[in-house]
Scaffold this motif. Structure first.
Motif, PDB file in Angstrom:
ATOM      1  N   GLN A 107      18.578  35.333  16.627  1.00 33.88           N
ATOM      2  CA  GLN A 107      18.178  35.154  18.024  1.00 33.88           C
ATOM      3  C   GLN A 107      16.718  34.704  18.119  1.00 33.88           C
ATOM      4  OE1 GLN A 107      18.542  38.701  20.388  1.00 33.88           O
ATOM      5  NE2 GLN A 107      18.178  37.643  22.314  1.00 33.88           N
ATOM      6  N   ARG A 108      15.864  35.195  17.227  1.00 38.98           N
ATOM      7  CA  ARG A 108      14.439  34.904  17.297  1.00 38.98           C
ATOM      8  C   ARG A 108      14.064  33.580  16.632  1.00 38.98           C
ATOM      9  NH1 ARG A 108      11.180  38.905  19.060  1.00 38.98           N
ATOM     10  NH2 ARG A 108      12.216  40.879  19.544  1.00 38.98           N
ATOM     11  N   VAL A 109      14.667  33.260  15.477  1.00 37.33           N
ATOM     12  CA  VAL A 109      14.226  32.068  14.727  1.00 37.33           C
ATOM     13  C   VAL A 109      15.373  31.124  14.387  1.00 37.33           C
ATOM     14  CG1 VAL A 109      12.185  33.189  13.794  1.00 37.33           C
ATOM     15  CG2 VAL A 109      14.336  33.329  12.528  1.00 37.33           C
ATOM     16  N   GLY A 110      16.582  31.394  14.864  1.00 38.53           N
ATOM     17  CA  GLY A 110      17.698  30.496  14.641  1.00 38.53           C
ATOM     18  C   GLY A 110      18.333  30.657  13.265  1.00 38.53           C
ATOM     19  N   GLN A 111      19.422  29.917  13.051  1.00 41.16           N
ATOM     20  CA  GLN A 111      20.156  30.024  11.793  1.00 41.16           C
ATOM     21  C   GLN A 111      19.317  29.573  10.600  1.00 41.16           C
ATOM     22  OE1 GLN A 111      23.534  31.241  11.603  1.00 41.16           O
ATOM     23  NE2 GLN A 111      22.845  31.427   9.491  1.00 41.16           N
ATOM     24  N   ASP A 112      18.601  28.467  10.760  1.00 41.55           N
ATOM     25  CA  ASP A 112      17.762  27.999   9.656  1.00 41.55           C
ATOM     26  C   ASP A 112      16.661  29.004   9.345  1.00 41.55           C
ATOM     27  OD1 ASP A 112      19.270  25.727   9.401  1.00 41.55           O
ATOM     28  OD2 ASP A 112      17.892  24.445  10.545  1.00 41.55           O
ATOM     29  N   GLY A 113      16.133  29.627  10.376  1.00 37.49           N
ATOM     30  CA  GLY A 113      15.106  30.644  10.160  1.00 37.49           C
ATOM     31  C   GLY A 113      15.653  31.846   9.427  1.00 37.49           C
ATOM     32  N   LEU A 114      16.854  32.270   9.774  1.00 37.81           N
ATOM     33  CA  LEU A 114      17.493  33.363   9.047  1.00 37.81           C
ATOM     34  C   LEU A 114      17.710  32.977   7.593  1.00 37.81           C
ATOM     35  CD1 LEU A 114      19.098  36.065   8.797  1.00 37.81           C
ATOM     36  CD2 LEU A 114      21.133  34.744   9.435  1.00 37.81           C
ATOM     37  N   ASN A 115      18.113  31.736   7.338  1.00 35.40           N
ATOM     38  CA  ASN A 115      18.457  31.325   5.973  1.00 35.40           C
ATOM     39  C   ASN A 115      17.251  31.271   5.043  1.00 35.40           C
ATOM     40  OD1 ASN A 115      21.161  31.227   6.492  1.00 35.40           O
ATOM     41  ND2 ASN A 115      21.241  29.008   6.820  1.00 35.40           N
ATOM     42  N   ALA A 116      16.054  31.411   5.594  1.00 31.14           N
ATOM     43  CA  ALA A 116      14.880  31.564   4.732  1.00 31.14           C
ATOM     44  C   ALA A 116      14.977  32.829   3.888  1.00 31.14           C
ATOM     45  CB  ALA A 116      13.604  31.594   5.575  1.00 31.14           C
ATOM     46  N   ASP A 156      13.578  47.020  11.261  1.00 28.38           N
ATOM     47  CA  ASP A 156      12.702  46.347  12.233  1.00 28.38           C
ATOM     48  C   ASP A 156      12.688  44.850  11.918  1.00 28.38           C
ATOM     49  OD1 ASP A 156      10.785  45.511  14.013  1.00 28.38           O
ATOM     50  OD2 ASP A 156       9.101  46.526  13.018  1.00 28.38           O
ATOM     51  N   PRO A 157      13.698  44.108  12.365  1.00 24.68           N
ATOM     52  CA  PRO A 157      13.798  42.685  12.002  1.00 24.68           C
ATOM     53  C   PRO A 157      12.570  41.868  12.381  1.00 24.68           C
ATOM     54  CG  PRO A 157      15.846  43.465  12.988  1.00 24.68           C
ATOM     55  CD  PRO A 157      14.845  44.555  13.166  1.00 24.68           C
ATOM     56  N   ARG A 158      11.868  42.274  13.435  1.00 21.34           N
ATOM     57  CA  ARG A 158      10.667  41.529  13.834  1.00 21.34           C
ATOM     58  C   ARG A 158       9.605  41.561  12.734  1.00 21.34           C
ATOM     59  NH1 ARG A 158       9.751  44.472  19.485  1.00 21.34           N
ATOM     60  NH2 ARG A 158      10.352  46.181  18.081  1.00 21.34           N
ATOM     61  N   ALA A 159       9.577  42.638  11.960  1.00 18.87           N
ATOM     62  CA  ALA A 159       8.608  42.726  10.856  1.00 18.87           C
ATOM     63  C   ALA A 159       8.919  41.686   9.796  1.00 18.87           C
ATOM     64  CB  ALA A 159       8.620  44.134  10.264  1.00 18.87           C
ATOM     65  N   TRP A 160      10.204  41.458   9.525  1.00 20.93           N
ATOM     66  CA  TRP A 160      10.577  40.418   8.551  1.00 20.93           C
ATOM     67  C   TRP A 160      10.207  39.040   9.095  1.00 20.93           C
ATOM     68  CZ3 TRP A 160      13.736  36.130   8.651  1.00 20.93           C
ATOM     69  CH2 TRP A 160      13.998  35.522   7.404  1.00 20.93           C
ATOM     70  N   VAL A 161      10.476  38.793  10.385  1.00 17.40           N
ATOM     71  CA  VAL A 161      10.141  37.507  10.968  1.00 17.40           C
ATOM     72  C   VAL A 161       8.640  37.257  10.892  1.00 17.40           C
ATOM     73  CG1 VAL A 161      10.098  36.194  13.124  1.00 17.40           C
ATOM     74  CG2 VAL A 161      12.144  37.481  12.514  1.00 17.40           C
ATOM     75  N   ARG A 162       7.850  38.273  11.160  1.00 13.27           N
ATOM     76  CA  ARG A 162       6.382  38.100  11.099  1.00 13.27           C
ATOM     77  C   ARG A 162       5.935  37.800   9.666  1.00 13.27           C
ATOM     78  NH1 ARG A 162       6.464  42.563  14.696  1.00 13.27           N
ATOM     79  NH2 ARG A 162       6.069  43.994  12.954  1.00 13.27           N
ATOM     80  N   ARG A 163       6.508  38.508   8.685  1.00 11.64           N
ATOM     81  CA  ARG A 163       6.071  38.312   7.312  1.00 11.64           C
ATOM     82  C   ARG A 163       6.475  36.940   6.776  1.00 11.64           C
ATOM     83  NH1 ARG A 163       8.374  39.141   2.227  1.00 11.64           N
ATOM     84  NH2 ARG A 163      10.242  40.180   3.052  1.00 11.64           N
ATOM     85  N   VAL A 164       7.698  36.512   7.064  1.00 10.99           N
ATOM     86  CA  VAL A 164       8.234  35.274   6.471  1.00 10.99           C
ATOM     87  C   VAL A 164       7.860  34.035   7.298  1.00 10.99           C
ATOM     88  CG1 VAL A 164      10.351  34.080   5.839  1.00 10.99           C
ATOM     89  CG2 VAL A 164      10.103  36.518   5.321  1.00 10.99           C
ATOM     90  N   HIS A 165       7.849  34.172   8.623  1.00  8.63           N
ATOM     91  CA  HIS A 165       7.636  32.992   9.488  1.00  8.63           C
ATOM     92  C   HIS A 165       6.269  32.998  10.170  1.00  8.63           C
ATOM     93  CE1 HIS A 165      11.674  31.346   9.087  1.00  8.63           C
ATOM     94  NE2 HIS A 165      12.149  32.579   9.160  1.00  8.63           N
ATOM     95  N   GLY A 166       5.540  34.081  10.030  1.00 11.74           N
ATOM     96  CA  GLY A 166       4.200  34.131  10.609  1.00 11.74           C
ATOM     97  C   GLY A 166       4.173  34.420  12.084  1.00 11.74           C
TER      98      GLY A 166
END
Length: 358
Positions: free
Chosen positions: A323-332, A348-358
């Motif tokens: 929902q936050r970064v899309g399918q391609d973002g998840l596939n990172a 806390d999925p937002r923590a993963w998004v911050r670490r991997v996608h900034g």
């Protein structure tokens, strides 16, 4: 010590004995006329083949070797599933327990094999399918579809058999694609599991002072838990804080794999599985009910409740990240071991998004 019949190597657990016991104790399951069983087997094989392309489209994952199958499909009975898992467990522990070989005896290896085999026999009635990327490192992983269990559950739930078989295969072939598109993943997970099991065996005071037979009971349960992506409760009391965190992070990766497969199997939608909503509702109700009191006790002993929680935690992670970064973002997440989520990040999925996608 017991030389392994398949490899000739000395083994702490007699895996041949485990396979023999598992095969003997596994109950055969529901029956049907021969013609119906033939249709069941062919239907499962067809469903496994049909599932691959839709999963690729839904997940955006691409096999590293497009010319190779994502899995070799085996439709098996309960004894064969149980025996196959002794091969998985053998592979997962190879070299991890060498420090324990000196104080073990052949009879102890036989006892350990019997205990592992008996546990696998119990589990064999509860698994619909399993993708095994570990025991055949030089080729595609094995997809094991347990025909009597699929038949029993589809009868119990009153669902459309063809739709249910495809739904099951969508989940398992998602696992196959996870590993086929990420060639480093199987060795990475097996290596982490071996390192953790070996480290616990060497360093835990309680474990090092235990009788060898008690060690085998703990090891057998721990390996089985690692193969199924469970294990937190089974090692409580014999791991230190650092090992507990490593175990939690390993379990988090398994939660990712299971949740990702659960999301994919439902995302294919009614165009391919017309009764998918009905199947999911009935299947979730079955998961939540827990069955009889005896079934509930057995589920806890075998870690099945932890497994159910794992599906849901992993699915929640996959949905929020998408929902936050899309399918391609998840596939990172499949890029490298460093992009796999930790236990804290699965919660806390937002923590993963911050670490991997900034």
């Amino acid at each position: 010590m017991s030389p392994d019949a398949r490899t000739g190597a000395v083994s702490l657990v007699d895996w041949s004995a485990a396979a023999s016991v598992a095969g003997r104790l596994a109950r055969p399951g529901p029956t049907a006329p021969r013609a119906d069983l033939d249709l069941l087997v062919s239907g499962l094989r067809e469903a496994a083949s049909r599932a691959v392309r839709p999963v690729e489209e839904v997940t955006g994952l691409v096999p590293a070797d497009p010319a190779a199958p994502v899995s070799d499909v085996y439709v098996v009975d309960r004894p064969r599933w149980a025996r196959a898992n002794t091969e998985v467990m053998d592979h997962m522990t190879r070299g991890a327990l060498d420090d324990l070989l000196d104080d073990a005896q052949p009879v102890t290896a036989l006892v350990g094999g019997a205990q592992v085999g008996a546990t696998l026999a119990l589990l064999s009635s509860r698994v619909l399918g399993q993708f095994d990327p570990y025991s055949r490192p030089d080729g595609p992983g094995r997809l094991l579809l347990v025909a009597p269990n699929v038949l029993g559950v589809e009868r119990q739930l009153g669902v459309d058999p063809a739709d249910f078989r495809l739904w099951v295969c969508l989940h398992e072939q998602t696992h196959a694609l996870q590993f086929a598109s990420t060639p480093w993943l199987a060795d990475h997970l097996a290596g982490r599991a071996r390192d953790l099991i070996g480290d616990v065996a060497r360093s835990s005071k309680d474990f090092s002072e235990a009788r060898v037979r008690d060690k085998l009971v703990t090891i057998g349960r721990a390996v089985l838990a690692a193969v199924r992506g469970e294990g937190q409760a089974l090692l409580t009391g014999i791991v230190d804080d650092e090992q507990k965190q490593r175990l939690a992070d390993l379990t988090a990766v398994m939660a990712l794999l299971e949740g990702h497969a659960d999301v994919a199997m439902d995302a294919v939608g009614p165009a391919l599985v017309p009764t998918v909503a009905h199947i999911r509702a009935r299947f979730e109700a079955r998961r939540d009910s827990g069955g009889t009191r005896a079934d509930q006790v057995l589920r806890r002993l075998l870690g099945m409740d932890a497994k159910i929680a794992q599906y849901r935690d992993g699915a929640a992670f996959v949905r929020e990240v998408t929902q936050r970064v899309g399918q391609d973002g998840l596939n990172a997440v499949w890029t490298s071991p460093d992009t796999l989520p930790t236990a804290r990040e699965v919660a806390d999925p937002r923590a993963w998004v911050r670490r991997v996608h900034g």
